[in-house]
Write a protein that holds these residues in place. Structure first.
Motif, PDB file in Angstrom:
ATOM      1  N   GLY A 193       2.834   7.431  22.720  1.00 35.18           N
ATOM      2  CA  GLY A 193       3.371   6.775  23.904  1.00 35.18           C
ATOM      3  C   GLY A 193       2.559   7.120  25.127  1.00 35.18           C
ATOM      4  O   GLY A 193       1.358   7.341  25.054  1.00 35.18           O
ATOM      5  N   TRP A 246      -0.837   5.499  20.387  1.00 36.43           N
ATOM      6  CA  TRP A 246      -0.102   4.228  20.397  1.00 36.43           C
ATOM      7  C   TRP A 246      -1.038   3.050  20.149  1.00 36.43           C
ATOM      8  O   TRP A 246      -0.653   2.061  19.515  1.00 36.43           O
ATOM      9  N   ALA A 282      -1.324   2.535  16.375  1.00 39.34           N
ATOM     10  CA  ALA A 282      -0.103   2.595  15.572  1.00 39.34           C
ATOM     11  C   ALA A 282      -0.193   1.670  14.357  1.00 39.34           C
ATOM     12  O   ALA A 282       0.308   1.996  13.269  1.00 39.34           O
ATOM     13  N   ASP A 307       8.021   6.639  19.178  1.00 41.31           N
ATOM     14  CA  ASP A 307       7.528   6.142  20.460  1.00 41.31           C
ATOM     15  C   ASP A 307       8.348   6.810  21.562  1.00 41.31           C
ATOM     16  O   ASP A 307       9.526   6.508  21.749  1.00 41.31           O
ATOM     17  N   TYR A 360       0.725  -1.072  26.575  1.00 42.39           N
ATOM     18  CA  TYR A 360       1.381  -0.211  25.583  1.00 42.39           C
ATOM     19  C   TYR A 360       2.700  -0.827  25.112  1.00 42.39           C
ATOM     20  O   TYR A 360       2.962  -0.960  23.906  1.00 42.39           O
ATOM     21  N   MET A 403       3.558  -2.220  21.246  1.00 40.98           N
ATOM     22  CA  MET A 403       4.679  -1.647  20.499  1.00 40.98           C
ATOM     23  C   MET A 403       5.734  -2.704  20.207  1.00 40.98           C
ATOM     24  O   MET A 403       6.360  -2.705  19.135  1.00 40.98           O
ATOM     25  N   ARG A 413      12.092   4.575  18.531  1.00 36.87           N
ATOM     26  CA  ARG A 413      11.880   4.691  19.972  1.00 36.87           C
ATOM     27  C   ARG A 413      12.898   5.664  20.555  1.00 36.87           C
ATOM     28  O   ARG A 413      14.101   5.530  20.337  1.00 36.87           O
TER      29      ARG A 413
END
Length: 607
Positions: free
Chosen positions: A360, A450, A453, A467, A504, A508, A521
């Motif tokens: 993150g 991130w 990922a 996250d 970001y 995600m 998350r």
């Protein structure tokens, strides 16, 4: 010498040495005789000494070979051309030095001293692979040359190849002339590999022998902070600034403990240092960050912002972050990692479930999550591991400066199942050295992962991905007042941070869509508001049985390397959650860059 040497004239000793080189492969005994004859007339002629070393090594007499090779290097220190090249390096006249050294090596490609100097030049301009190749050549020609060995260890350290660097340093002795410097580098390398106690002992040993080294005191302070010895860390940092009052990084290190409040004398000392002549930009920006912290502690918000803004302007100019590059990288990842991409590769990857990735934004609560999980007896906390980023760079075909091909992430589509699984195993192999406790699971807390990922999901489909997310204005302000040791170039302008945060969230959200449930998350504000239930839910999501030690995480004694190291050694508090609000009038560039993510930052997949 007679017939064996075809009457090679010794009136030209360089030609005679070249002739001896031609004899090396078939008749090293004759090459040795040729070298000795040259040396009888000129005992300190470097090419002849190098020839003698090579001949003795070919004959299996390594001790005599080493003696000749090192004598050749010593003799080169008086060479007029190398002295001129050295002066150019000292004056940072790199084109001049390069011209001299390349001409020298064209005439004599075996000149180890010149090879080492050219390696230093390559390292100065960031061409670390070239420097490494040159230093390996120097060590091939003179295996006992401690200077080249130490330089190569430094180059490997700069590339995060810490195990290789440590292996090289093991071969250096105090007698090689690199006692204190190799101890410093060894300590720094050990600290990267989690060998904190040994590194601390090495720094203490260095300082016992040479106590007036402000940078080493600071390095010792960093390690003492990492292992939780805050009182001694403060003392080490204080010793550093006592030795060098304008050493901005040491002042910032005190501020970065987050628990030290500067007294009036400290503020006066820092302001005095700022007013000094010829203050280096790095010292200036660190002092500004530290003074910002001092002002904030005193609730002088205008002064705090002014100091932080000055510091950020200096650092942003140094780093020259390009937000468009991040946006394009996210576009490419979104284009590649489609539902069809993952469906076609169902069942691929390494089946290991050891890693837990916490990723993150920096300053978003990832260290708190790590501390909670690392308090569980089945989970080991390591550090922010560079391996995923390094692997992505290698796949891209980029060098250590990020130059070269740009094949990642599209190259992943060209790999077969065996290659994808091998990448997962490679990650486990690279990170094994950080696992000291033999626990079944371990944490990689590199926030910048991130961006990768999707790659992680592909090569390690059973790995857990967390996250860590925080309100964008709170997170943005926290980054703005933080100086990072390296990386995070986006953090020094509010608009750049906003763009980065938005990219970001965008990536995600895409992964939430194409791989539902793959990412857990954790909203920092929720965790702080209701830690007990959120921690229980986190453990359940990770497939871990409840353990009270995770609730009492602040009592866990372990090394913590991040800026939050002292904060996670105390119970959760809501203090500081809303500190950004005092500076909200300054945050408009951040708000604008965030776009709809200012409202949608918690949503998994906004419209």
């Amino acid at each position: 010498m007679g017939d064996h040497h075809t009457d090679q004239p010794l009136a030209d000793p360089l030609a005679a040495a070249a002739h001896g080189r031609r004899l090396l492969a078939d008749r090293p005994d004759l090459a040795a005789l040729q070298a000795q004859e040259i040396l009888s007339a000129n005992p300190h002629f470097p090419p002849a000494l190098r020839l003698l070393g090579a001949a003795r090594r070919a004959l299996g007499d390594d001790e005599a070979a080493s003696e000749a090779e090192l004598a050749a290097i010593d003799a080169s220190t008086g060479d007029a051309e190398l002295i001129q090249a050295g002066a150019a390096l000292v004056a940072n006249e790199l084109p001049v030095a390069e011209r001299i050294l390349k001409a020298r090596l064209k005439a004599d490609p075996f000149d180890v001293a010149a090879i080492r100097m050219l390696a230093e030049l390559a390292a100065r301009i960031g061409r670390l692979q070239d420097a490494e190749n040159l230093l390996r050549r120097a060590m091939e020609l003179a295996p006992d040359f401690g200077g080249a060995r130490a330089n190569l260890a430094t180059i490997l350290y700069r590339q995060n190849r810490n195990v290789e660097a440590l292996d090289l340093l093991e071969g250096l002795s105090d007698e090689s002339g690199f006692g204190l410097s190799q101890r410093n580098l060894r300590a720094a390398t050990l600290s990267r590999l989690g060998g904190y106690d040994e590194a601390i002992a090495l720094y203490r040993d260095v300082l016992e022998k040479a106590p007036k080294q402000a940078k080493v005191w600071m390095s010792l302070g960093h390690l003492l902070k990492t292992v939780g010895n805050q009182e001694e860390a403060v003392a080490a940092y204080r010793q550093s600034v006592a030795l060098q009052p304008d050493f901005g990084e040491a002042w910032w290190s005190l501020a970065n403990l987050k628990t030290v409040r500067f007294v009036d004398a400290d503020v006066a000392a820092m302001q005095s240092a700022l007013g000094g002549d010829d203050l280096a930009p790095d010292d200036q920006l660190h002092l500004e960050f530290a003074l910002g912290k001092a002002a904030e502690d005193r609730r002088d918000h205008d002064a705090a912002w002014a100091h932080y803004a000055k510091a950020n302007r200096i650092r942003a100019a140094q780093l020259r972050h390009d937000p468009d590059q991040i946006s394009k990288a996210v576009d490419r990842a979104i284009a590649l990692f489609t539902p069809e991409f993952f469906a076609k590769r169902q069942g691929w990857g390494c089946p290991a479930d050891d890693p837990i990735f916490i990723l993150g934004m920096p300053r978003a609560g990832s260290t708190l999550i790590e501390q909670i999980l690392a308090s569980h007896p089945q989970v080991e906390g390591t550090m922010e591991l560079p391996d995923i980023i390094t692997m992505s760079r290698e796949l891209a075909g980029k060098d250590d400066q990020g130059m070269g091909a740009d094949l990642y992430p599209e190259i992943l589509a060209d790999l077969d199942a065996d290659q994808i699984a091998a990448l997962g195993r490679d990650f486990l192999d690279r990170t094994r050295i950080h696992r000291k406790e033999g626990r079944p699971f371990f944490i990689d807390k590199m926030p910048n992962n991130w961006m990768h990922a999707g790659f992680i999901r592909l090569i390690l489909p059973k790995a857990r991905i967390i996250d860590a997310r925080r309100h964008p204005l709170a997170c943005g302000y926290s980054n703005f007042k933080q100086h990072f040791a390296r990386g995070q170039s986006f953090a020094y302008r509010l608009d750049h941070f906003g763009r980065y945060y938005a990219d970001y969230c965008r990536l995600m959200a895409h992964l939430d869509t194409v791989q539902p449930g793959a990412v857990t998350r954790i909203i920092h504000e929720d965790l702080v508001d209701d830690p007990d239930s959120r921690i229980r839910a986190l453990l359940d999501r990770m497939g871990l049985p409840f353990d009270q030690r995770c609730i009492d995480f602040h009592q866990t004694e372990r090394a913590v390397r991040t800026a939050s190291s002292e904060q996670v050694r105390r119970p959760i508090t809501k203090a500081g959650l809303d500190s950004w609000k005092a500076h909200e009038p300054h945050l408009d560039p951040l708000k604008h860059a965030l776009g709809h993510w200012l409202q949608d930052w918690t949503a998994p997949s906004p419209a």
